[in-house]
Design a protein around this motif. Sequence first.
Motif, short mmCIF file in Angstrom:
data_model
loop_
_atom_site.label_atom_id
_atom_site.label_comp_id
_atom_site.label_asym_id
_atom_site.label_seq_id
_atom_site.Cartn_x
_atom_site.Cartn_y
_atom_site.Cartn_z
N ASP A 32 0.86 -1.02 -0.17
CA ASP A 32 -0.20 0.04 0.01
C ASP A 32 0.90 1.31 0.12
O ASP A 32 0.55 2.33 -0.58
N TYR A 33 2.05 1.27 0.76
CA TYR A 33 2.98 2.50 0.86
C TYR A 33 4.54 1.81 0.49
O TYR A 33 4.84 0.71 0.72
N VAL A 34 5.07 2.91 -0.19
CA VAL A 34 6.61 2.58 -0.55
C VAL A 34 7.31 3.68 0.20
O VAL A 34 6.87 4.78 0.10
N PHE A 35 8.34 3.52 0.87
CA PHE A 35 8.90 4.43 1.94
C PHE A 35 10.63 4.07 1.42
O PHE A 35 10.97 2.83 1.37
N SER A 36 11.21 5.14 0.76
CA SER A 36 12.85 4.98 0.53
C SER A 36 13.55 6.20 0.95
O SER A 36 12.83 7.29 1.19
N GLY A 57 16.34 7.39 -4.31
CA GLY A 57 14.71 7.93 -4.70
C GLY A 57 14.18 7.32 -5.79
O GLY A 57 13.08 7.14 -6.03
N LEU A 58 15.12 6.83 -6.77
CA LEU A 58 14.53 6.21 -7.91
C LEU A 58 13.97 4.91 -7.76
O LEU A 58 13.04 4.39 -8.22
N LEU A 59 14.52 4.23 -6.59
CA LEU A 59 13.75 2.85 -6.30
C LEU A 59 12.67 3.11 -5.62
O LEU A 59 11.60 2.44 -6.02
N GLY A 60 12.39 4.18 -5.00
CA GLY A 60 10.96 4.46 -4.29
C GLY A 60 9.92 4.67 -5.41
O GLY A 60 8.75 4.15 -5.47
N VAL A 61 10.19 5.50 -6.73
CA VAL A 61 9.55 5.85 -7.91
C VAL A 61 9.18 4.26 -8.58
O VAL A 61 8.05 4.09 -8.80
N TRP A 62 10.24 3.37 -8.63
CA TRP A 62 10.09 2.00 -9.24
C TRP A 62 8.91 1.20 -8.44
O TRP A 62 7.97 0.80 -8.96
N GLY A 63 9.06 1.36 -7.09
CA GLY A 63 8.31 0.49 -6.09
C GLY A 63 6.89 1.07 -6.18
O GLY A 63 5.69 0.41 -6.25
N TRP A 108 5.24 2.65 -8.82
CA TRP A 108 4.80 2.25 -10.35
C TRP A 108 4.53 0.52 -9.99
O TRP A 108 3.43 0.33 -10.40
N MET A 109 5.55 -0.01 -9.74
CA MET A 109 5.19 -1.62 -9.83
C MET A 109 4.12 -2.07 -8.83
O MET A 109 3.53 -3.04 -9.02
N LYS A 110 3.91 -1.47 -7.71
CA LYS A 110 3.12 -1.74 -6.62
C LYS A 110 1.71 -0.91 -6.39
O LYS A 110 0.86 -1.27 -5.74
N HIS A 111 1.71 -0.01 -7.30
CA HIS A 111 0.52 0.94 -7.37
C HIS A 111 0.30 1.48 -6.32
O HIS A 111 -0.88 1.63 -5.68
N ALA A 112 1.29 2.03 -5.39
CA ALA A 112 1.26 2.41 -4.19
C ALA A 112 1.70 3.83 -3.70
O ALA A 112 2.13 4.46 -4.90
N LYS A 113 1.20 4.40 -2.57
CA LYS A 113 1.79 5.86 -2.36
C LYS A 113 3.08 5.52 -1.86
O LYS A 113 3.85 4.60 -1.39
N TYR A 114 3.96 6.85 -2.35
CA TYR A 114 5.41 6.77 -2.20
C TYR A 114 5.89 7.87 -1.48
O TYR A 114 5.27 9.25 -1.59
N ILE A 115 6.64 7.70 -0.18
CA ILE A 115 7.22 8.70 0.66
C ILE A 115 8.55 8.54 0.41
O ILE A 115 9.31 7.45 0.67
#
Length: 318
Positions: free
Chosen positions: A179-183, A192-198, A200-207
Motif C-alpha cells: 500500500d505504501y513505499v518508503f525510500s 529516490g529512483l527505487l522509490g519511484v520504481w516501487g 509504479w510496480m506496486k501501485h502504491a503511495k510513495y514517501i
Amino acid sequence: MKVSTIKLQLKRNEWVAHDRSTWKIQWWSDDDHCEKNDNYSVMNTLFDIDKARRCNASVVRYKNLWEEYSRMSNKKNLLIYAHYYIPDTASTGQILRELAEGMLDKFNITVICVVPSYLGTIEDKYKTQKYYEEEINGVKVLRIRVPEFSKTNKKSRVKNIVSYFFGAMGATFKVGKMDYVFSISQPPILGGLLGVWGKWMKHAKYIYNIQDFNPEQVLAVGYTKSKFITDAMMWFDKFSCKRSDLVITVGRDLVETVENRFKGKKVPKTVMINNWIDENEIYPLDENNEKVQAFKKKYGLDGKFVIMYSGNIGLYYD
C-alpha cells in the motif's frame, strides 16, 4: 478482492468457517464429543457458556486465530528500501530499524536491503544465494547479495551500489502487494529512483525521505567538475521528488533546499521530521560521573571546554 467466508483448519479433523457477511460461525468436527454443524453468532460463541463448553478448546483456538487474522487484515502493507539494515551499523540502517519496529502495530512491514556489508566484507553464509529472507523483531527482511568493496576504491563501491540498485528492482517483485513505499536518499539519487520504481510496480503511495541532498553536496565540495553529471543528478532527484506523494526532510534548511530546487513553483508536498535517538540508551551524564571523569583524564581534557560531535566524519563534513 474481498473474501466473504474464511475457513481455517484448527487441526487435522476440526474446521471452523466464518461468514463475514452474516457474522456467523460454523464449527464442525469428525469427533463424537461435539455436535456437528453448530451455528451461532460471534457473541454466543464467546458468551454462551453452555454451548461453548461442548467444544471449548476448539472455540478458544478459533477465537485466537481469528483475532490474529483480524488484527493483520486491518493493517496496511509498507515496503521500505533501506540499502543497509541491522546488523549493519550504518546510521540510516539504525534509524530505519527503529522506524520499522515502531510502526509494526499499524503496518505489515517488509524491508529490502543488502546483505550485511557496511564495512565492505561479506560473511560466507551470504555468498551462495541471490536473495535471503529473514524476519527480525517482526519485520520481514529481504536481503540482496552484492559484491564486496573497498571504501578507498571508487570502482568497487560503484559496482556494489549498482548491484544493490538492480537487485532491489528485482526484489520488488518478490514482496507481494504493498500500500505504501518508503525510500531514503541512499544511495544518492538511486534511492529516490527505487522509490519511484516501487510506487509504479506496486501501485502504491510513495514517501521519499531525504537525509542528504545530492547533487547539492557534490557541488559544495567540488567532488566532480562535470556539469553534465551534476545536471543529470539534479534532474533525476527532482524527478523522484515530483513522483513522490510526500517528501520528508530532516531539517528546516532542507525544506528550503526543496523549495529552491523548484524555485517556488509546483513544490512537492514536503514536511520536516527530525531524526531521533533512543533516550533510554543515550542520555547526558553529570560532569562528576566517574565515567566522565575517566574520559577527561584519558584524553587530557580536564579544565577544558569540550565540544563533542557525534555522527559521520567524511568527505562532506571535512
